[in-house]
Enzyme design. Sequence first.
Site, PDB file in Angstrom:
ATOM      1  N   ASP B  29       4.256  24.757 -54.643  1.00 32.79           N
ATOM      2  CA  ASP B  29       4.411  26.176 -54.771  1.00 32.79           C
ATOM      3  C   ASP B  29       5.841  26.408 -55.076  1.00 32.79           C
ATOM      4  O   ASP B  29       6.470  26.513 -53.870  1.00 32.79           O
ATOM      5  CB  ASP B  29       3.806  26.837 -53.681  1.00 32.79           C
ATOM      6  CG  ASP B  29       3.709  28.280 -54.062  1.00 32.79           C
ATOM      7  OD1 ASP B  29       3.584  28.812 -55.351  1.00 32.79           O
ATOM      8  OD2 ASP B  29       3.775  29.299 -53.127  1.00 32.79           O
ATOM      9  N   GLU B  81      27.132   9.173 -47.864  1.00 32.54           N
ATOM     10  CA  GLU B  81      26.109   8.112 -47.406  1.00 32.54           C
ATOM     11  C   GLU B  81      25.657   7.461 -48.806  1.00 32.54           C
ATOM     12  O   GLU B  81      24.509   6.724 -48.635  1.00 32.54           O
ATOM     13  CB  GLU B  81      25.154   9.118 -46.917  1.00 32.54           C
ATOM     14  CG  GLU B  81      24.626  10.071 -47.409  1.00 32.54           C
ATOM     15  CD  GLU B  81      23.195   9.631 -47.779  1.00 32.54           C
ATOM     16  OE1 GLU B  81      22.268   9.734 -47.096  1.00 32.54           O
ATOM     17  OE2 GLU B  81      22.831   9.866 -49.152  1.00 32.54           O
ATOM     18  N   CYS B 113      25.794  13.446 -43.273  1.00 35.44           N
ATOM     19  CA  CYS B 113      26.435  14.612 -44.215  1.00 35.44           C
ATOM     20  C   CYS B 113      27.865  14.833 -43.530  1.00 35.44           C
ATOM     21  O   CYS B 113      28.532  15.904 -44.129  1.00 35.44           O
ATOM     22  CB  CYS B 113      25.719  15.900 -44.267  1.00 35.44           C
ATOM     23  SG  CYS B 113      24.148  15.504 -45.173  1.00 35.44           S
ATOM     24  N   HIS B 237      27.686  23.440 -42.379  1.00 35.38           N
ATOM     25  CA  HIS B 237      27.160  22.645 -43.500  1.00 35.38           C
ATOM     26  C   HIS B 237      25.924  23.142 -43.754  1.00 35.38           C
ATOM     27  O   HIS B 237      25.036  24.061 -43.192  1.00 35.38           O
ATOM     28  CB  HIS B 237      26.871  21.310 -42.613  1.00 35.38           C
ATOM     29  CG  HIS B 237      25.818  20.559 -43.362  1.00 35.38           C
ATOM     30  ND1 HIS B 237      26.305  19.981 -44.329  1.00 35.38           N
ATOM     31  CD2 HIS B 237      24.403  19.832 -43.116  1.00 35.38           C
ATOM     32  CE1 HIS B 237      25.462  19.155 -44.923  1.00 35.38           C
ATOM     33  NE2 HIS B 237      24.312  19.131 -44.075  1.00 35.38           N
ATOM     34  N   LYS B 242      18.853  28.544 -45.874  1.00 33.91           N
ATOM     35  CA  LYS B 242      18.887  29.327 -44.794  1.00 33.91           C
ATOM     36  C   LYS B 242      19.554  28.844 -43.476  1.00 33.91           C
ATOM     37  O   LYS B 242      19.921  29.754 -42.704  1.00 33.91           O
ATOM     38  CB  LYS B 242      17.297  29.097 -44.389  1.00 33.91           C
ATOM     39  CG  LYS B 242      16.426  30.202 -44.712  1.00 33.91           C
ATOM     40  CD  LYS B 242      14.917  29.897 -44.220  1.00 33.91           C
ATOM     41  CE  LYS B 242      14.207  31.210 -44.684  1.00 33.91           C
ATOM     42  NZ  LYS B 242      12.922  31.118 -44.450  1.00 33.91           N
ATOM     43  N   ARG B 246      21.386  31.316 -40.774  1.00 36.68           N
ATOM     44  CA  ARG B 246      20.973  31.613 -39.502  1.00 36.68           C
ATOM     45  C   ARG B 246      21.998  30.968 -38.209  1.00 36.68           C
ATOM     46  O   ARG B 246      21.965  31.751 -37.316  1.00 36.68           O
ATOM     47  CB  ARG B 246      19.592  30.592 -39.276  1.00 36.68           C
ATOM     48  CG  ARG B 246      18.649  31.117 -38.209  1.00 36.68           C
ATOM     49  CD  ARG B 246      17.409  30.461 -38.122  1.00 36.68           C
ATOM     50  NE  ARG B 246      16.979  30.047 -36.914  1.00 36.68           N
ATOM     51  CZ  ARG B 246      16.447  28.917 -36.486  1.00 36.68           C
ATOM     52  NH1 ARG B 246      15.933  28.288 -37.535  1.00 36.68           N
ATOM     53  NH2 ARG B 246      16.181  28.783 -35.145  1.00 36.68           N
ATOM     54  N   SER B 299      23.580  14.328 -39.645  1.00 33.34           N
ATOM     55  CA  SER B 299      22.437  13.817 -38.829  1.00 33.34           C
ATOM     56  C   SER B 299      22.920  12.574 -38.122  1.00 33.34           C
ATOM     57  O   SER B 299      23.580  11.621 -38.504  1.00 33.34           O
ATOM     58  CB  SER B 299      21.280  13.512 -39.660  1.00 33.34           C
ATOM     59  OG  SER B 299      20.832  14.863 -40.356  1.00 33.34           O
TER      60      SER B 299
END
Lengths: 131, 351
Positions: B29, B81, B113, B237, B242, B246, B299
Amino acid sequence: MPPARAWRNYPQLYRLEAARCTKCGTVHFPPRLVCSHCRNRSFETFRLGRTGQLVSYTVIRTPSAEFTGQAPFAVGIVEMDDRVRLTAQVVDVGFDELRVGLPVRLEFRRISAEGESGVIHYGYKAAPVRG
Amino acid sequence: MAAGIIGYGAHIPRRRIKVEEIAKVWGADAPSYKKGLELREKSVPGLDEDTITLSVEAARNALARAQIDPAEIGAVYVGSESHPYAVKPSGTTVAEALGATPDCHCADLEFACKAGSEGMFVAYGLVKAGLIKYGLGIGADTSQGAPGDALEYSAAAGAAAFLMGDDDDKLIASIDETYSFMTDTPDFWRREHQFYPSHGGRFTGEPAYFRTVTGAVRGILGKSGMKPADFKYAIFHQPNGKFPKRVGKMLGFTMEQIDTGRLVPTLGNTYSGSSPLGLTAVLDVAEPGDRVLMCSYGSGAGSDAFVFTVRPRVRETRDLAPRTRWLLDEHVRYIEYGEYAKLRRKIRMAE
């Protein structure tokens, strides 16, 4: 292409290093041992600018084995602003947008690779000037 | 003596694919992905573009702004990476193409990253220590997400390059403070010989991205004695639209501070290029005296945070190379999933 053969051409493929005749100023790309204009044998290294325009082009649909996965692709003759001509793939352009006089800029790109395990060859390709 | 950025440059491939085009193939979707990721499209590299080629183009733009002799670059660090070789450095090709060899230190960096900001950090550190005159730190990636995985909607391509130096009259932005925050947090990884990365789903959020970025930002604010309101711009980053919003809100930053460097809605996640590219977009419009905060995230997991003060030279150098928003918004070409699958080598070919 054996790695050593490509390596010998890095100054031209990577940095567009041409030879300028110290006597008459003619610029040769790739460099030569004897000036085609005045037969002088002394040159200074001259780094070409990266912009020019397309003076001829064609579309390759049946390439040599090295470029099989890339077909169809455009190849053109570019007249650089420094007044030398060179041959390069023309990329990031629709075939219907190709035209003589198209302003282009040479970008650093992958040219070919020796299969999945061999050396990757880099060099210049012409892309239309953005904007 | 102040040290920092004396030249910066960006490069983004021209091709884009829209979220709808990917969702269509996998029966997903699209509106919920677009809303969930706050991302509409992403950049796609051509068959002839990789971390090395994007790095060279970004570094050439940085050189155009720095206006220095490339032979004076004493160190080249490419963080990625997606280095094209498992063994053979990307940095040697980049340095050779720029004309920085042979009098040069070189290393490739990897930290998911965060590898780009590591290169910036090391190059800056060497300049600050007086070991080199100029150093180049690059973040570049042509990242892959597994077909149908959530990452496929965001994994993108791009590069940002920064030349560090300490010539006072050449500084575009001084680096006033740095701080790094790092723990062993297995939220995202790719094992040797694996084509696609794996990730811990929701584990990549709270205990990984948010804990690390807030840790790094609180650390640098404490170290520098600054508060969010002291900054004109903040870049975090941006694995999706979102997360940076946030985390910015959690830390007390406003959307006005964040939006200039938040490129992800139309760029995607350029991994090692992500927050560095955001910084280039900020420098394109920042004014002398502006304070800028940048915080990367890789990460595994870690963040590098920097505080910059923009110098007057920013005005005279910004138009010596293409601006990042222009590279992002102009002359783009949309492709369908079939061409995307071919360009990203997702189609198995005959030997």
